[in-house]
Design an enzyme around this catalytic site. Structure first.
Site, PDB file in Angstrom:
ATOM      1  N   ASP A   1      40.463  42.778  46.508  1.00 52.50           N
ATOM      2  CA  ASP A   1      40.394  42.180  45.230  1.00 52.50           C
ATOM      3  C   ASP A   1      41.651  42.875  44.599  1.00 52.50           C
ATOM      4  OD1 ASP A   1      38.696  40.408  44.383  1.00 52.50           O
ATOM      5  OD2 ASP A   1      37.007  41.713  44.507  1.00 52.50           O
TER       6      ASP A   1
ATOM      7  N   GLN B   1      31.219  40.509  45.078  1.00 57.71           N
ATOM      8  CA  GLN B   1      31.308  39.716  44.098  1.00 57.71           C
ATOM      9  C   GLN B   1      30.963  39.864  42.761  1.00 57.71           C
ATOM     10  OE1 GLN B   1      32.875  36.602  44.859  1.00 57.71           O
ATOM     11  NE2 GLN B   1      32.375  35.827  42.957  1.00 57.71           N
TER      12      GLN B   1
ATOM     13  N   LYS C   1      34.438  31.268  50.483  1.00 60.77           N
ATOM     14  CA  LYS C   1      34.972  32.297  50.814  1.00 60.77           C
ATOM     15  C   LYS C   1      34.678  32.542  52.334  1.00 60.77           C
ATOM     16  CE  LYS C   1      35.642  34.861  46.740  1.00 60.77           C
ATOM     17  NZ  LYS C   1      35.215  35.840  45.741  1.00 60.77           N
TER      18      LYS C   1
HETATM   19  N1  GUN Z   1      34.187  36.967  40.506  1.00 66.05           N
HETATM   20  C1  GUN Z   1      35.052  36.060  39.849  1.00 66.05           C
HETATM   21  N2  GUN Z   1      36.383  36.151  40.286  1.00 66.05           N
HETATM   22  C2  GUN Z   1      36.441  37.096  41.193  1.00 66.05           C
HETATM   23  C3  GUN Z   1      37.214  37.710  41.968  1.00 66.05           C
HETATM   24  O1  GUN Z   1      38.343  37.541  41.905  1.00 66.05           O
HETATM   25  N3  GUN Z   1      36.751  39.020  42.664  1.00 66.05           N
HETATM   26  C4  GUN Z   1      35.376  39.430  42.681  1.00 66.05           C
HETATM   27  N4  GUN Z   1      35.034  40.302  43.252  1.00 66.05           N
HETATM   28  N5  GUN Z   1      34.382  38.561  41.878  1.00 66.05           N
HETATM   29  C5  GUN Z   1      34.672  37.667  41.287  1.00 66.05           C
END
Ligand code: GUN
Length: 299
Positions: free
Chosen positions: A121, A98, A54
């Site tokens: 998100d 996350q 990311k």
């Molecule tokens: N962990 C796995 N997929 C995601 C996601 O799309 N967003 C977040 N914040 N954590 C994750």
């Protein structure tokens, strides 16, 4: 019939290029650089990889990336204080915490402490409510990526029968709401659904998000249907001992013989998720500052 392969990797490259172009434009016009803050608590290896990717992708499209790594035993108070600081930081337009969080932290509480306008998100209860009532909101990245690929393939989705297999808050439910908003007739199927195979066979679109390796086989798919495979499952390699391989929730070989179009794993939905996170950060920045939103990169 051999299905058209929907190339998520190429699609995601195009989305990132469009994001980068819009970022350059708003920087030139307003001097504002969109910023994404990612918070990682603990040392979960998969999460560390996601966060690294990311960060690199955020920089690549010309945005600012702010990474916050906290120890696994960080208290809820400390984490909430950091989120409060990011909520109030004008350089931060998107915040992502996350998941999964360590067990002692309350995920719902943490997610709902992010202000909805920075919730890239789309997990905040306010964004969930706005999506389900058809209001403008931040939309979860993975379903948004699926929607973009479906719109690209079909043009209009109006009147199509869609079955979403899986009822998670992160994929299944928001996916169903997005398809409903695009005037599909939507069924959410799950582990207790009766006649699940029949339901899938009657669908124009099947979105698989159950987390069960290769559960959906070719005989579940109607001739010419579009299949979007959200699953990413690591299984022992059938031919190479001691090795593993990634498969989706769909049995690709059999499904691609009947489907009209299908996303592969890897290289389908996966790359679209980060691309949509960047698109969401850009959208959040534009909405905050009243700048022109990028076209085709929102729901
Ligand atoms: N962990 C796995 N997929 C995601 C996601 O799309 N967003 C977040 N914040 N954590 C994750």
């Amino acid at each position: 019939m051999t299905a058209k392969i929907i190339d998520g990797k190429a699609f995601a490259t195009d989305v990132r290029a469009r994001v980068a172009k819009h970022v350059t434009m708003i920087k030139d016009e307003s001097g504002i650089t969109p910023g994404l803050a990612v918070v990682l608590v603990g040392e979960d290896p998969a999460s560390q990889v996601y966060v690294r990717n990311k960060h690199a992708s955020t920089i690549e499209v010309g945005m600012n990336s702010y990474e916050h790594r906290l120890d696994a035993d960080t208290s809820e108070e400390t984490l909430l204080a950091l989120i409060d600081q990011l909520n109030n930081d004008p350089n931060v337009h998107g915040i992502l915490c996350q998941l999964p969080l360590p067990d002692h932290l309350n995920e719902e509480l943490v997610i709902n402490s992010i202000i909805p306008s920075k919730d890239v998100d789309g997990f905040h209860i306010s964004n969930v409510g706005m999506l389900s009532t058809g209001q403008k909101s931040m939309v979860p990245c993975t379903p948004l990526g699926c929607l973009m690929m479906l719109r690209d393939h079909h043009g209009s989705l109006s009147g199509l029968n869609a079955v979403v297999v899986g009822r998670s808050n992160i994929v299944g439910k928001p996916m169903a709401n997005l398809l409903l908003r695009d005037s599909c007739t939507v069924t959410i199927a799950h582990s207790r659904t009766k006649n699940i195979e029949e339901l899938c066979r009657a669908a124009d679109i099947v979105v698989a998000a159950v987390g069960r390796p290769e559960m959906i086989t070719g005989d579940w798919i109607g001739k010419g249907a579009t299949v979007i495979d959200v699953g990413i499952n690591r299984i022992p390699h059938p031919e190479k001992e001691g090795k593993s391989k990634l498969v989706g929730d769909v049995h690709f070989a059999s499904a691609s013989e009947v489907a009209g179009a299908i996303t592969p794993v890897p290289g389908g939905v996966g790359p679209m998720t980060i691309a949509c996170l960047l698109a969401n950060t850009l959208t959040a920045c534009c909405r905050t500052h009243g700048l022109t939103e990028p076209e085709g990169l929102t729901a």
